[in-house]
Motif scaffolding. Structure first.
Motif, PDB file in Angstrom:
ATOM      1  N   GLU A  46     -28.735   4.054   1.191  1.00 42.36           N
ATOM      2  CA  GLU A  46     -28.033   4.537   0.007  1.00 42.36           C
ATOM      3  C   GLU A  46     -28.980   4.693  -1.176  1.00 42.36           C
ATOM      4  OE1 GLU A  46     -24.064   3.457  -2.636  1.00 42.36           O
ATOM      5  OE2 GLU A  46     -25.019   1.908  -1.433  1.00 42.36           O
ATOM      6  N   LYS A  47     -29.794   3.628  -1.453  1.00 46.24           N
ATOM      7  CA  LYS A  47     -30.687   3.672  -2.613  1.00 46.24           C
ATOM      8  C   LYS A  47     -32.075   3.234  -2.190  1.00 46.24           C
ATOM      9  CE  LYS A  47     -26.960   2.355  -5.813  1.00 46.24           C
ATOM     10  NZ  LYS A  47     -26.511   1.319  -6.789  1.00 46.24           N
ATOM     11  N   LYS A  48     -33.083   3.965  -2.704  1.00 46.22           N
ATOM     12  CA  LYS A  48     -34.466   3.568  -2.447  1.00 46.22           C
ATOM     13  C   LYS A  48     -35.001   2.644  -3.544  1.00 46.22           C
ATOM     14  CE  LYS A  48     -34.870   6.231   1.180  1.00 46.22           C
ATOM     15  NZ  LYS A  48     -35.718   7.421   1.152  1.00 46.22           N
ATOM     16  N   THR A  49     -34.336   2.638  -4.693  1.00 46.45           N
ATOM     17  CA  THR A  49     -34.694   1.740  -5.801  1.00 46.45           C
ATOM     18  C   THR A  49     -33.452   0.959  -6.193  1.00 46.45           C
ATOM     19  OG1 THR A  49     -36.367   3.286  -6.628  1.00 46.45           O
ATOM     20  CG2 THR A  49     -35.599   1.575  -8.135  1.00 46.45           C
ATOM     21  N   ILE A  50     -33.562  -0.377  -6.141  1.00 51.06           N
ATOM     22  CA  ILE A  50     -32.403  -1.223  -6.469  1.00 51.06           C
ATOM     23  C   ILE A  50     -32.838  -2.323  -7.429  1.00 51.06           C
ATOM     24  CG2 ILE A  50     -31.205  -0.814  -4.290  1.00 51.06           C
ATOM     25  CD1 ILE A  50     -32.294  -3.463  -3.274  1.00 51.06           C
ATOM     26  N   ALA A  51     -31.869  -2.874  -8.130  1.00 50.62           N
ATOM     27  CA  ALA A  51     -32.139  -3.990  -9.033  1.00 50.62           C
ATOM     28  C   ALA A  51     -32.224  -5.293  -8.244  1.00 50.62           C
ATOM     29  CB  ALA A  51     -31.032  -4.079 -10.085  1.00 50.62           C
ATOM     30  N   LEU A  52     -32.803  -6.271  -8.864  1.00 50.86           N
ATOM     31  CA  LEU A  52     -32.962  -7.580  -8.230  1.00 50.86           C
ATOM     32  C   LEU A  52     -31.586  -8.163  -7.912  1.00 50.86           C
ATOM     33  CD1 LEU A  52     -35.383  -9.523  -7.580  1.00 50.86           C
ATOM     34  CD2 LEU A  52     -34.832 -10.703  -9.697  1.00 50.86           C
ATOM     35  N   GLY A  53     -31.317  -8.403  -6.641  1.00 56.47           N
ATOM     36  CA  GLY A  53     -30.044  -8.962  -6.220  1.00 56.47           C
ATOM     37  C   GLY A  53     -28.940  -7.948  -6.036  1.00 56.47           C
ATOM     38  N   GLU A  54     -29.210  -6.672  -6.312  1.00 57.72           N
ATOM     39  CA  GLU A  54     -28.192  -5.627  -6.149  1.00 57.72           C
ATOM     40  C   GLU A  54     -27.965  -5.348  -4.661  1.00 57.72           C
ATOM     41  OE1 GLU A  54     -27.452  -0.923  -7.355  1.00 57.72           O
ATOM     42  OE2 GLU A  54     -29.307  -1.959  -7.913  1.00 57.72           O
ATOM     43  N   VAL A  55     -26.715  -5.066  -4.307  1.00 61.47           N
ATOM     44  CA  VAL A  55     -26.369  -4.808  -2.911  1.00 61.47           C
ATOM     45  C   VAL A  55     -26.618  -3.339  -2.579  1.00 61.47           C
ATOM     46  CG1 VAL A  55     -24.530  -4.819  -1.189  1.00 61.47           C
ATOM     47  CG2 VAL A  55     -24.681  -6.668  -2.863  1.00 61.47           C
ATOM     48  N   ASP A  56     -27.378  -3.097  -1.520  1.00 65.03           N
ATOM     49  CA  ASP A  56     -27.642  -1.764  -0.995  1.00 65.03           C
ATOM     50  C   ASP A  56     -27.165  -1.742   0.454  1.00 65.03           C
ATOM     51  OD1 ASP A  56     -28.522   0.794  -0.740  1.00 65.03           O
ATOM     52  OD2 ASP A  56     -30.664   0.342  -0.960  1.00 65.03           O
ATOM     53  N   HIS A  57     -27.182  -0.568   1.112  1.00 63.42           N
ATOM     54  CA  HIS A  57     -26.784  -0.570   2.515  1.00 63.42           C
ATOM     55  C   HIS A  57     -27.526   0.529   3.275  1.00 63.42           C
ATOM     56  CE1 HIS A  57     -23.738   2.291   0.826  1.00 63.42           C
ATOM     57  NE2 HIS A  57     -24.028   2.956   1.946  1.00 63.42           N
ATOM     58  N   ILE A  58     -27.701   0.258   4.563  1.00 65.88           N
ATOM     59  CA  ILE A  58     -28.306   1.206   5.481  1.00 65.88           C
ATOM     60  C   ILE A  58     -27.304   1.500   6.589  1.00 65.88           C
ATOM     61  CG2 ILE A  58     -29.434  -0.677   6.758  1.00 65.88           C
ATOM     62  CD1 ILE A  58     -31.636   1.309   7.531  1.00 65.88           C
ATOM     63  N   ILE A  59     -27.216   2.770   6.973  1.00 65.75           N
ATOM     64  CA  ILE A  59     -26.259   3.187   8.004  1.00 65.75           C
ATOM     65  C   ILE A  59     -27.035   3.780   9.177  1.00 65.75           C
ATOM     66  CG2 ILE A  59     -24.364   4.758   8.581  1.00 65.75           C
ATOM     67  CD1 ILE A  59     -23.506   4.617   5.655  1.00 65.75           C
ATOM     68  N   VAL A  60     -26.688   3.327  10.387  1.00 69.50           N
ATOM     69  CA  VAL A  60     -27.301   3.841  11.608  1.00 69.50           C
ATOM     70  C   VAL A  60     -26.186   4.415  12.492  1.00 69.50           C
ATOM     71  CG1 VAL A  60     -28.670   3.313  13.653  1.00 69.50           C
ATOM     72  CG2 VAL A  60     -29.171   2.165  11.488  1.00 69.50           C
ATOM     73  N   THR A  61     -26.394   5.674  12.955  1.00 64.66           N
ATOM     74  CA  THR A  61     -25.389   6.327  13.798  1.00 64.66           C
ATOM     75  C   THR A  61     -26.085   6.906  15.039  1.00 64.66           C
ATOM     76  OG1 THR A  61     -24.134   6.958  11.843  1.00 64.66           O
ATOM     77  CG2 THR A  61     -23.551   8.059  13.898  1.00 64.66           C
ATOM     78  N   ILE A  62     -25.490   6.710  16.208  1.00 65.28           N
ATOM     79  CA  ILE A  62     -25.997   7.292  17.451  1.00 65.28           C
ATOM     80  C   ILE A  62     -24.862   8.093  18.076  1.00 65.28           C
ATOM     81  CG2 ILE A  62     -27.041   6.855  19.703  1.00 65.28           C
ATOM     82  CD1 ILE A  62     -28.002   4.169  18.655  1.00 65.28           C
TER      83      ILE A  62
END
Length: 298
Positions: free
Chosen positions: A26-42
């Motif tokens: 979702e984000k390549k730059t995040i704040a300290l402790g901020e929640v980000d996520h990665i999605i993998v689909t096959i």
């Protein structure tokens, strides 16, 4: 020309039936402790089983996984991982491996830049205003009951120690206790059969030793360190022991000294009489103490 068409069709069919892996962050730059996520689909699984790292163990060390959700149908494998990073800097999500049947698929690596958005002079505000809460007696009890119970336990222990020191020692050193203890020691001496076997020396050594300890404890006289003559003289001057008891102590102690140095050889009747006289002296000692207490009161 026919060969080119055949090759093109073959590649198109192969691609249509092969598994396709895609991933995104979702984000390549995040704040300290901020929640980000990665999605993998096959896609295009065709009922093939997908093997990968278990939940909450897919990302490397610096990435704190908040939530890892996995779902799979006959054709699609979907995995969404929410994560946060609690250190400033640049961190890399490496290639993540997924095994589909006998084939290994890998995601592309991602570089995440973690920044600290807080400034040194930024004010810190409460999320909400403080609320005054009125505490009842039961609330204070719940808050401080362990301290109160601990204080009560300490006070009870101190009182118990004081009572033991004040009364326990007195009871242990009381005339009745000393009398009963000495009578038991005299019974033990009699059971050793020194009189029956004629072992008069051992008999008198132990008899006088028991008597000296008793006089020291009961009458508070240094009988355990004084010679017989000095002890007899002190008893007469002290006036704590009655004349009858003085005579018993003097007769038995003098005879014991003579036996110890092999100057006399008492018979069985004399030994039995000395043991009985010392036993009666021990029993009569309480009367000496009662009389001494009355004399002091007067």
């Amino acid at each position: 020309m026919k060969k080119l068409v055949f090759i093109f069709c073959f590649l198109l069919c192969a691609n249509a039936f092969s598994q396709i892996l895609s991933s995104s962050v979702e984000k390549k730059t995040i704040a300290l402790g901020e929640v980000d996520h990665i999605i993998v689909t096959i896609n295009n699984l065709n009922n093939e089983k997908v093997s990968a790292a278990p939940e909450n163990e897919l990302l490397p060390f610096h990435f704190e996984e908040v939530k890892d959700s996995i779902s799979q149908t006959q054709d699609i494998y979907y995995r969404r991982i929410e994560f946060a990073v609690f250190e400033e800097g640049k961190f890399t999500i490496p290639e993540l491996e997924f095994k589909v049947g006998g084939k290994v698929l890998k995601t592309i690596p991602y570089e995440i830049d973690v920044i600290n958005t807080a400034q040194k002079d930024d004010p810190i505000n409460d999320i909400m205003n403080n609320k005054e809460v009125k505490l009842e007696v039961t609330d204070y009890w719940q808050l401080y009951k362990f301290y109160i119970l601990a204080a009560i336990a300490v006070i009870a222990l101190i009182i118990a120690i004081i009572m033991f020191v004040k009364y326990g020692r007195k009871r242990k050193d009381s005339p009745v206790v000393a009398t009963n203890q000495t009578l038991k020691e005299l019974d033990s001496l009699q059971k050793k059969k020194y009189v029956e076997t004629g072992n008069y020396r051992s008999f008198y050594v132990e008899l006088i030793d028991i008597s000296r300890k008793f006089i020291a404890k009961q009458y508070r006289l240094p009988a355990d360190v004084l010679l017989t003559d000095d002890l007899v003289d002190l008893m007469k001057k002290n006036n704590t022991i009655s004349q009858e008891n003085e005579r018993v102590v003097e007769d038995v102690f003098v005879r014991g000294d003579l036996v110890k140095f092999a100057k006399t050889f008492p018979d069985k009747e004399t030994m039995e009489k000395d043991l009985a006289d010392i036993r009666e002296f021990v029993k009569r000692s309480s009367k000496d103490l009662e009389f001494e207490n009355l004399r002091k009161d007067v």
